[in-house]
Design an enzyme around this catalytic site. Structure first.
Site, PDB file in Angstrom:
ATOM      1  N   SER A  19      38.349  43.067  42.466  1.00 46.46           N
ATOM      2  CA  SER A  19      37.805  44.687  42.042  1.00 46.46           C
ATOM      3  C   SER A  19      39.039  45.475  42.702  1.00 46.46           C
ATOM      4  O   SER A  19      39.615  45.233  43.610  1.00 46.46           O
ATOM      5  CB  SER A  19      36.579  44.777  42.474  1.00 46.46           C
ATOM      6  OG  SER A  19      36.197  45.990  42.458  1.00 46.46           O
ATOM      7  N   TYR A  56      29.917  44.340  49.149  1.00 43.00           N
ATOM      8  CA  TYR A  56      30.621  44.028  47.941  1.00 43.00           C
ATOM      9  C   TYR A  56      32.085  44.479  47.967  1.00 43.00           C
ATOM     10  O   TYR A  56      32.779  43.349  47.892  1.00 43.00           O
ATOM     11  CB  TYR A  56      30.016  44.664  46.729  1.00 43.00           C
ATOM     12  CG  TYR A  56      30.758  44.554  45.482  1.00 43.00           C
ATOM     13  CD1 TYR A  56      30.460  43.517  44.636  1.00 43.00           C
ATOM     14  CD2 TYR A  56      31.691  45.509  44.966  1.00 43.00           C
ATOM     15  CE1 TYR A  56      31.057  43.265  43.374  1.00 43.00           C
ATOM     16  CE2 TYR A  56      32.505  45.125  43.832  1.00 43.00           C
ATOM     17  CZ  TYR A  56      31.959  44.145  42.983  1.00 43.00           C
ATOM     18  OH  TYR A  56      32.829  43.919  41.960  1.00 43.00           O
TER      19      TYR A  56
END
Length: 247
Positions: free
Chosen positions: A138, A151
């Site tokens: 990400s 996360y």
């Protein structure tokens, strides 16, 4: 990485980024196997698509991963590409003591899941021509989203793991990192229609064009993610973090 003539396994391939890329790889002339916990979503993803196959897998279960690896390599001995895409994301308030179930589930799914699945398949992949492992991280691996601390940390960990894995497998298995920006998927509530997020089809189209480059880049980075990927190098980290903090 070859763009056609592969047998590709995509974890988390029943929805979102995994599904969009799996179907594009299938359209490009690859055998594609999609995995996930939701059998109905997987069957929908493969409906009407010969040589696209659904196999359920819970990447949080080590025993299930071992059994799955044996089954998938027996059914698809030509398997040469693993795409570690399965992941979960949630928002957390870490300012006081709390229930850590979400944080722990995120670590197990986003870090241990791909590490275990890679371990279960690496010997098979190393024996195949044109083998590759694609780890989906990400843009938040490079600048964290404050309201999603675990996360963001898992994606930073997978970036580091991918770099190390690439060095260890050099000359045997190609290792590629795909770091998406904010994309319109169902990863979090309301994300699929959120203003400012990249439309999924636009993201997938740009990703496929980058995979077609020769040689394939070690990092697949669409234009929208570059401000985060390059923030530390170009001195804009503090500004990027402040922007993410405001979301």
């Amino acid at each position: 990485m070859k763009t056609t003539g592969n047998s590709i396994l995509v974890s988390g391939g029943g929805s979102g980024i995994g599904l969009a890329l799996a179907q594009r790889w299938h359209d490009a002339g690859n055998v594609v196997i999609v995995t996930g916990r939701n059998a109905a979503k997987l069957e929908s993803a493969t409906q009407g698509r010969p040589d696209m196959h659904a196999m359920t897998l819970d990447v949080t279960d080590p025993a299930a991963i071992e059994a799955f690896a044996a089954e998938v390599t027996a059914r698809f001995p030509a398997l040469n590409i693993l795409v570690n895409n399965a992941g979960i994301m949630g928002y957390e308030d870490a300012t006081a003591a709390r229930d850590l179930t979400l944080a722990e589930d995120t670590v197990v799914t986003n870090i241990l899941g791909p590490i275990r699945l890679t371990d279960a398949l690496v010997d098979h992949l190393a024996a195949r021509a044109d083998a590759a492992i694609v780890n989906v991280t990400s843009g938040l691996a490079f600048v964290p989203l404050p309201k999603a601390p675990t996360y963001s940390a898992t994606k930073a960990a997978m970036h580091s793991y991918t770099v190390a894995l690439r060095a260890q497998l050099e000359g045997r298995v190609e290792v590629i990192e795909l770091a998406p920006p904010a994309v319109r998927t169902d990863l979090t509530p309301g994300q699929s229609t959120r203003e400012g997020y990249m439309p999924l089809d636009d993201f997938a189209d740009e990703v496929m064009a980058l995979f077609a480059a020769e040689p394939t880049p070690e990092e697949i980075l669409v234009q929208n993610v570059l401000p985060l990927r390059r923030a530390e190098a170009n001195g804009s980290f503090a500004q990027a973090l402040a922007m993410l903090k405001s979301l």
